[in-house]
Enzyme design. Structure first.
Site, PDB file in Angstrom:
ATOM      1  N   ASP A   1     -20.493  -1.188 -23.872  1.00  0.00           N
ATOM      2  CA  ASP A   1     -19.352  -1.398 -24.585  1.00  0.00           C
ATOM      3  C   ASP A   1     -18.991  -2.894 -24.544  1.00  0.00           C
ATOM      4  OD1 ASP A   1     -18.507   1.504 -25.495  1.00  0.00           O
ATOM      5  OD2 ASP A   1     -18.397   1.564 -23.076  1.00  0.00           O
TER       6      ASP A   1
ATOM      7  N   ASP B   1     -25.081  -4.333 -20.323  1.00  0.00           N
ATOM      8  CA  ASP B   1     -23.718  -3.522 -20.530  1.00  0.00           C
ATOM      9  C   ASP B   1     -23.806  -2.885 -21.933  1.00  0.00           C
ATOM     10  OD1 ASP B   1     -20.996  -2.558 -19.838  1.00  0.00           O
ATOM     11  OD2 ASP B   1     -20.481  -4.274 -21.445  1.00  0.00           O
TER      12      ASP B   1
END
Length: 221
Positions: free
Chosen positions: A19, A17
Site C-alpha cells: 500500500d 511494501d
C-alpha cells in the site's frame, strides 16, 4: 535522505511494501478507518496520521493504549474483512507494473502489513502480479515498525540484510527497513521527509539495471 537525482542503489534483493508503494489504496483505507474513528469517538485526522504501514491492531494500540488487546484484534479482523471487500478506486502506483516486470528474475518479496486475502484483493484490483514470496500479517508476530517482516523476507531469500533494498512509503515501514539494517527507497509524498536512504515521487522514476549480482536501481529526479 537523498532525493533521486543521479542516485544509484545496488541490491541483491528487493523487499517491497504494497500500500502506497505498489498500490494506491488510500481512498479505501480512509473509508474504513474513518468509520472506525467515528465508532471510537476519535478525530479521523489523528487516526489517519498513524494508520499507514502498520497492522490494524498496532494502530489501535497506539491510539488507545489502555484498550484491551483482544478488542483490538477483534476490530482488526472486522476491518480487514471490510478492506478486502472494498476495492473501489484501487489502482497501481505509476510505474509499478513496469517495475515488477523488470525485477521478475531478481530475488524479491512482498512485505506487507495486510493479510493474504487483502494483499491478493488489492494487487488483483490494481492489475499487478503477486510476487511468489510474500510476507503478510500472518507471517510475523510483530507489526512494522518492527523489522521482523523484512528480516524474515531476507532470510527466506537467502540474502544478507545489508544487500537488500526496501521500497516503502510510510513512517512505520521506513523505520522497519532501517532497523533491519537495510537501505530504504522512499516512494511517494508521504515518504519524502521520513529519513529514507533515497526518495522518488513514484516508480516511474526508477530504472532497473541488471548486474552480475542483482540489480542497480537508477533513480531519476
Amino acid at each position: 535522505m537523498t532525493d533521486a537525482a543521479f542516485v544509484e542503489l545496488p541490491a541483491r534483493a528487493l523487499l517491497l511494501d504494497m500500500d502506497g508503494t505498489l498500490v494506491n489504496s488510500d481512498a479505501a483505507v480512509e473509508r474504513v478507518w474513518r468509520g472506525w474513528a467515528a465508532e471510537q469517538g476519535l478525530d479521523p485526522a489523528r487516526v489517519l496520521a498513524v494508520v499507514h504501514g502498520r497492522q490494524g491492531y498496532a494502530t489501535m494500540a497506539a491510539l488507545l493504549p489502555d484498550r484491551p488487546m483482544e478488542l483490538n484484534h477483534e476490530d482488526n479482523r472486522r476491518l480487514l474483512a471490510q478492506e478486502t471487500a472494498d476495492t473501489t478506486g484501487i489502482v497501481a502506483i505509476p510505474g509499478a507494473a513496469a517495475f515488477l516486470d523488470a525485477i521478475s528474475a531478481v530475488p524479491h518479496a512482498l512485505v506487507t502489513s495486510a493479510d493474504r486475502a487483502l494483499a491478493e484483493a488489492r494487487m488483483t484490483a490494481a492489475g499487478l502480479p503477486m510476487p511468489v514470496l510474500r510476507v503478510t500479517a500472518e507471517s510475523v508476530t510483530a507489526s512494522k515498525p518492527d523489522p521482523e517482516g523484512f528480516l524474515k523476507a531476507a532470510a527466506d531469500l537467502g540474502i544478507p540484510a545489508a544487500d537488500c533494498v526496501v521500497l516503502e512509503d510510510s513512517e512505520a515501514g521506513v523505520n522497519a527497513g532501517l532497523a533491519a539494517g537495510m537501505r530504504v527507497l522512499g516512494i511517494g509524498a508521504r515518504a519524502r521527509t521520513l529519513g529514507a536512504t533515497a526518495w522518488v515521487p513514484d516508480l516511474t522514476a526508477v530504472t532497473v539495471v541488471r548486474g552480475a549480482e542483482g540489480v542497480v536501481l537508477r533513480l531519476a529526479g
